[in-house]
Design a protein around this motif. Structure first.
Motif, PDB file in Angstrom:
ATOM      1  N   LEU A  38      -3.719  59.917  10.693  1.00 25.31           N
ATOM      2  CA  LEU A  38      -4.587  59.971   9.519  1.00 25.31           C
ATOM      3  C   LEU A  38      -4.488  61.345   8.851  1.00 25.31           C
ATOM      4  O   LEU A  38      -4.377  61.446   7.622  1.00 25.31           O
ATOM      5  CB  LEU A  38      -6.038  59.664   9.912  1.00 25.31           C
ATOM      6  N   PHE A  39      -4.509  62.379   9.674  1.00 19.63           N
ATOM      7  CA  PHE A  39      -4.377  63.735   9.158  1.00 19.63           C
ATOM      8  C   PHE A  39      -3.000  63.942   8.512  1.00 19.63           C
ATOM      9  O   PHE A  39      -2.878  64.590   7.472  1.00 19.63           O
ATOM     10  CB  PHE A  39      -4.581  64.733  10.306  1.00 19.63           C
ATOM     11  N   PHE A  40      -1.957  63.372   9.115  1.00 19.64           N
ATOM     12  CA  PHE A  40      -0.596  63.442   8.576  1.00 19.64           C
ATOM     13  C   PHE A  40      -0.509  62.785   7.201  1.00 19.64           C
ATOM     14  O   PHE A  40       0.071  63.339   6.260  1.00 19.64           O
ATOM     15  CB  PHE A  40       0.371  62.774   9.558  1.00 19.64           C
ATOM     16  N   LEU A  41      -1.093  61.596   7.081  1.00 21.90           N
ATOM     17  CA  LEU A  41      -1.033  60.870   5.811  1.00 21.90           C
ATOM     18  C   LEU A  41      -1.719  61.629   4.681  1.00 21.90           C
ATOM     19  O   LEU A  41      -1.206  61.696   3.560  1.00 21.90           O
ATOM     20  CB  LEU A  41      -1.660  59.482   5.971  1.00 21.90           C
ATOM     21  N   THR A  42      -2.873  62.227   4.984  1.00 20.74           N
ATOM     22  CA  THR A  42      -3.650  62.873   3.923  1.00 20.74           C
ATOM     23  C   THR A  42      -3.232  64.316   3.666  1.00 20.74           C
ATOM     24  O   THR A  42      -3.397  64.818   2.551  1.00 20.74           O
ATOM     25  CB  THR A  42      -5.152  62.845   4.268  1.00 20.74           C
ATOM     26  N   THR A  43      -2.686  64.996   4.673  1.00 21.99           N
ATOM     27  CA  THR A  43      -2.440  66.431   4.550  1.00 21.99           C
ATOM     28  C   THR A  43      -0.962  66.798   4.507  1.00 21.99           C
ATOM     29  O   THR A  43      -0.589  67.789   3.884  1.00 21.99           O
ATOM     30  CB  THR A  43      -3.124  67.178   5.723  1.00 21.99           C
ATOM     31  N   VAL A  44      -0.114  66.019   5.168  1.00 20.33           N
ATOM     32  CA  VAL A  44       1.332  66.299   5.169  1.00 20.33           C
ATOM     33  C   VAL A  44       2.059  65.408   4.166  1.00 20.33           C
ATOM     34  O   VAL A  44       2.824  65.885   3.329  1.00 20.33           O
ATOM     35  CB  VAL A  44       1.923  66.133   6.582  1.00 20.33           C
ATOM     36  N   ALA A  45       1.806  64.092   4.254  1.00 18.20           N
ATOM     37  CA  ALA A  45       2.439  63.175   3.298  1.00 18.20           C
ATOM     38  C   ALA A  45       1.749  63.210   1.935  1.00 18.20           C
ATOM     39  O   ALA A  45       2.334  62.780   0.939  1.00 18.20           O
ATOM     40  CB  ALA A  45       2.427  61.750   3.851  1.00 18.20           C
ATOM     41  N   GLY A  46       0.512  63.688   1.880  1.00 13.00           N
ATOM     42  CA  GLY A  46      -0.173  63.866   0.605  1.00 13.00           C
ATOM     43  C   GLY A  46      -0.786  62.622   0.016  1.00 13.00           C
ATOM     44  O   GLY A  46      -1.070  62.575  -1.185  1.00 13.00           O
ATOM     45  N   LEU A  47      -1.055  61.590   0.847  1.00 14.91           N
ATOM     46  CA  LEU A  47      -1.711  60.379   0.342  1.00 14.91           C
ATOM     47  C   LEU A  47      -3.216  60.614   0.193  1.00 14.91           C
ATOM     48  O   LEU A  47      -3.817  61.315   1.016  1.00 14.91           O
ATOM     49  CB  LEU A  47      -1.484  59.210   1.299  1.00 14.91           C
ATOM     50  N   PRO A  48      -3.844  60.036  -0.820  1.00 16.94           N
ATOM     51  CA  PRO A  48      -5.306  60.107  -0.918  1.00 16.94           C
ATOM     52  C   PRO A  48      -5.964  59.474   0.309  1.00 16.94           C
ATOM     53  O   PRO A  48      -5.423  58.524   0.899  1.00 16.94           O
ATOM     54  CB  PRO A  48      -5.617  59.305  -2.185  1.00 16.94           C
ATOM     55  N   PRO A 107      10.671  60.207  -0.349  1.00 13.76           N
ATOM     56  CA  PRO A 107      10.464  60.989  -1.586  1.00 13.76           C
ATOM     57  C   PRO A 107      10.010  60.107  -2.743  1.00 13.76           C
ATOM     58  O   PRO A 107      10.751  59.872  -3.699  1.00 13.76           O
ATOM     59  CB  PRO A 107      11.850  61.584  -1.839  1.00 13.76           C
ATOM     60  N   ASN A 108       8.787  59.601  -2.650  1.00 16.75           N
ATOM     61  CA  ASN A 108       8.299  58.650  -3.649  1.00 16.75           C
ATOM     62  C   ASN A 108       6.888  59.007  -4.098  1.00 16.75           C
ATOM     63  O   ASN A 108       6.255  59.920  -3.561  1.00 16.75           O
ATOM     64  CB  ASN A 108       8.296  57.229  -3.059  1.00 16.75           C
ATOM     65  N   GLN A 109       6.390  58.239  -5.080  1.00 17.23           N
ATOM     66  CA  GLN A 109       5.029  58.396  -5.557  1.00 17.23           C
ATOM     67  C   GLN A 109       4.047  57.802  -4.537  1.00 17.23           C
ATOM     68  O   GLN A 109       4.443  57.126  -3.579  1.00 17.23           O
ATOM     69  CB  GLN A 109       4.874  57.702  -6.909  1.00 17.23           C
ATOM     70  N   ASP A 110       2.754  58.044  -4.773  1.00 16.49           N
ATOM     71  CA  ASP A 110       1.735  57.634  -3.815  1.00 16.49           C
ATOM     72  C   ASP A 110       1.805  56.152  -3.456  1.00 16.49           C
ATOM     73  O   ASP A 110       1.745  55.786  -2.280  1.00 16.49           O
ATOM     74  CB  ASP A 110       0.341  57.962  -4.370  1.00 16.49           C
ATOM     75  N   LEU A 112       4.302  54.023  -3.693  1.00 18.19           N
ATOM     76  CA  LEU A 112       5.518  53.686  -2.953  1.00 18.19           C
ATOM     77  C   LEU A 112       5.423  54.186  -1.514  1.00 18.19           C
ATOM     78  O   LEU A 112       5.858  53.513  -0.574  1.00 18.19           O
ATOM     79  CB  LEU A 112       6.739  54.273  -3.655  1.00 18.19           C
ATOM     80  N   LYS A 113       4.860  55.370  -1.348  1.00 18.43           N
ATOM     81  CA  LYS A 113       4.610  55.862   0.008  1.00 18.43           C
ATOM     82  C   LYS A 113       3.636  54.937   0.735  1.00 18.43           C
ATOM     83  O   LYS A 113       3.813  54.629   1.924  1.00 18.43           O
ATOM     84  CB  LYS A 113       4.016  57.274  -0.044  1.00 18.43           C
ATOM     85  N   PHE A 114       2.628  54.495   0.021  1.00 16.59           N
ATOM     86  CA  PHE A 114       1.655  53.567   0.600  1.00 16.59           C
ATOM     87  C   PHE A 114       2.341  52.310   1.117  1.00 16.59           C
ATOM     88  O   PHE A 114       2.090  51.856   2.241  1.00 16.59           O
ATOM     89  CB  PHE A 114       0.610  53.206  -0.458  1.00 16.59           C
ATOM     90  N   GLY A 115       3.240  51.730   0.311  1.00 16.25           N
ATOM     91  CA  GLY A 115       3.963  50.527   0.727  1.00 16.25           C
ATOM     92  C   GLY A 115       4.843  50.773   1.932  1.00 16.25           C
ATOM     93  O   GLY A 115       4.931  49.941   2.853  1.00 16.25           O
ATOM     94  N   TYR A 116       5.519  51.927   1.955  1.00 12.10           N
ATOM     95  CA  TYR A 116       6.411  52.258   3.084  1.00 12.10           C
ATOM     96  C   TYR A 116       5.614  52.383   4.382  1.00 12.10           C
ATOM     97  O   TYR A 116       5.947  51.760   5.401  1.00 12.10           O
ATOM     98  CB  TYR A 116       7.157  53.559   2.791  1.00 12.10           C
ATOM     99  N   TYR A 117       4.560  53.198   4.365  1.00 14.73           N
ATOM    100  CA  TYR A 117       3.795  53.431   5.589  1.00 14.73           C
ATOM    101  C   TYR A 117       3.071  52.177   6.057  1.00 14.73           C
ATOM    102  O   TYR A 117       2.924  51.945   7.268  1.00 14.73           O
ATOM    103  CB  TYR A 117       2.808  54.579   5.389  1.00 14.73           C
TER     104      TYR A 117
END
Length: 462
Positions: A38-48, A107-110, A112-117
């Motif tokens: 959860l910390f990785f998604l919000t702080t490293v990957a930059g997802l809301p 290397p995608n927008q939020d 697209l990253k959401f779909g990948y993860y």
């Protein structure tokens, strides 16, 4: 007919060891996932935070559904290797590979990253269900004995905690050599994935599971569901297991936010705190296991939960910079948390035997999957709630860099509330359910005697 293991026929130490080893690698991966994802998604990957919460909600809900499917199918599997190990073996490479992919950042927008993860998380949870349900159900295929169940679960969670501790030590070592958090987690994911595959395969190679045709032949129609809903010990154990494990998993998931934002401590302290907590839990296993044979599982679980609740209340009053007090509370929490690791899982074989005496069915895989189903739903809702709670409180997601974000006061209050109120509430409810749980060692011993007489009569008549 199900092979019967007499109480006098104790399991060899090598079998106990092989059973425990299987959980070493998956626990390394699971520990890293719970603490950092959860910390990785919000702080490293930059997802809301709200999108990260949705990923965890959907993936854990799917995990809950898949555990039910695996439980039913594994009960009906017929294979020369046994009905459990074939599932464990098939899951190993998928589990390792999907876990590794969780720590790669596209290397995608939020969105697209959401779909990948989300896609990779769904794959990982499917493989995890294919491993953990047959693995948990395997214990009743190895022995009928009450004390064997305690030893097997103690060995399992001993290796589980050792894997958790190993993953944290490994993360500390990697952090010493690699400064970039993104690269740290990528390397950590690769190593934990390799350990996952090796530990599962080596365990399956050593365990001598007795191949047989599954006894469970029910069609899982409404009548079958009705018998499950009438199984009071199962329903109560489901609540005990789901709520106590929610507390185990949700605490380290929120801990990075609490340590960094509320206590103003370095991120390295997060790993140190969890390491202390899990090391104390591992050492405490050697105390709680013999004590549970003297006092009974219910009393030991209640005592451990109360100790843990006291530590949680202490966390609420911690102030910025109180690092050593944080370490002390982590150790106290670890002592109490230790009982959650093996007591609820050791109660499941009692419920399975009680159900066989009542219905004539043997449904280990289904019952274990029901436990995991409710737990996964509870955990998914808990994580979703945390993600939404942080978002509503104004928590600011950020990619690490030279500029440090200062979280608003509302976010700091929300973090402090989440790390204390949610685990404590779950533990209090599980304590209430434990008090009313109807099976003790005397009841279980009576159940085993009646089952043996029935099996003997059935064997003689056939």
């Amino acid at each position: 007919m199900r092979e019967n293991h007499s109480q006098e026929e104790k399991l060899s130490f090598s079998t106990q060891l092989a059973y425990g080893v299987a959980d070493f690698g998956p626990s390394m991966a699971g520990n890293i996932l719970v603490i950092f994802f959860l910390f990785f998604l919000t702080t490293v990957a930059g997802l809301p935070a709200n999108l990260a919460g949705i990923i965890l909600l959907l993936s854990n809900c799917w995990s809950a559904i898949s555990t039910l499917l695996v439980g039913i199918l594994s009960d009906r599997t017929t294979c020369a290797w046994g009905r459990r190990r074939i599932w464990m073996l098939a899951s190993a490479p998928i589990l390792g590979f999907s876990f590794f992919l969780l720590w790669w950042i596209p290397p995608n927008q939020d969105w697209l990253k959401f779909g990948y993860y989300l896609a990779i998380a769904l794959l990982f949870q499917t493989a995890a269900s294919a491993f953990v349900v047959p693995y948990g159900a395997l214990i009743t295929d190895l022995s009928d004995d009450h004390n064997d169940h305690l030893r097997l679960n103690s060995m399992r969670f001993g290796f589980s905690l050792a894997g958790c501790i190993g993953s944290l030590l490994l993360s500390q070592l990697i952090a010493h050599w690699i400064y970039n958090p993104r690269q740290q987690l990528f390397e950590l994911g690769l190593i934990c994935a390799a350990f996952t595959v090796v530990s599962i395969v080596s365990s399956c190679w050593k365990i001598n599971e007795h191949p047989h045709t599954p006894k469970s032949t029910s069609s899982y129609n409404w009548q079958g569901i009705k018998t499950i809903l009438c199984n009071q010990p199962l329903l109560m154990l489901v609540g005990i297991y789901a709520l106590s494990w929610l507390a185990v998993q949700i605490t380290p998931a929120i801990l990075p936010y609490f340590v960094i934002n509320c206590l103003k401590l370095n991120s390295a302290v997060v790993t140190q705190v969890v390491l202390l907590m899990q090391t104390t839990a591992l050492v405490s296993l050697f105390i709680w296991e013999p004590l549970s044979k003297q006092l009974g599982k219910k009393k030991v679980f209640a005592l451990g939960s109360i100790i843990w609740i006291v530590a949680e209340i202490g966390l609420f009053y911690l102030q910025p910079g109180e690092q050593f007090t944080m370490y002390s509370l982590a150790m106290v929490a670890g002592v109490g948390m230790s009982t959650t690791y093996f007591i609820p899982a050791s109660m499941l074989p009692e419920v399975i035997d009680w159900d066989e005496l009542t219905t004539g069915e043997r449904r280990e895989g289904l019952f274990y999957s029901i436990l995991m189903f409710i737990y996964q739903i509870t955990f998914a809702i808990g994580l979703f709630f945390v993600g939404q709670w942080l978002d509503w409180s104004g928590f600011q997601a950020a990619i690490p860099g030279p500029i440090k974000l200062v979280q608003p006061h509302s976010a700091l209050v929300a973090i402090r509330q989440a790390i204390v109120i949610l685990p404590t509430t779950a533990l209090i409810i599980s304590l209430i359910l434990t008090y009313f749980y109807p099976i003790n060692s005397r009841v279980h011993q009576y159940t085993i005697v009646k089952l043996k007489k029935r099996r003997l009569a059935t064997s003689t008549s056939s």
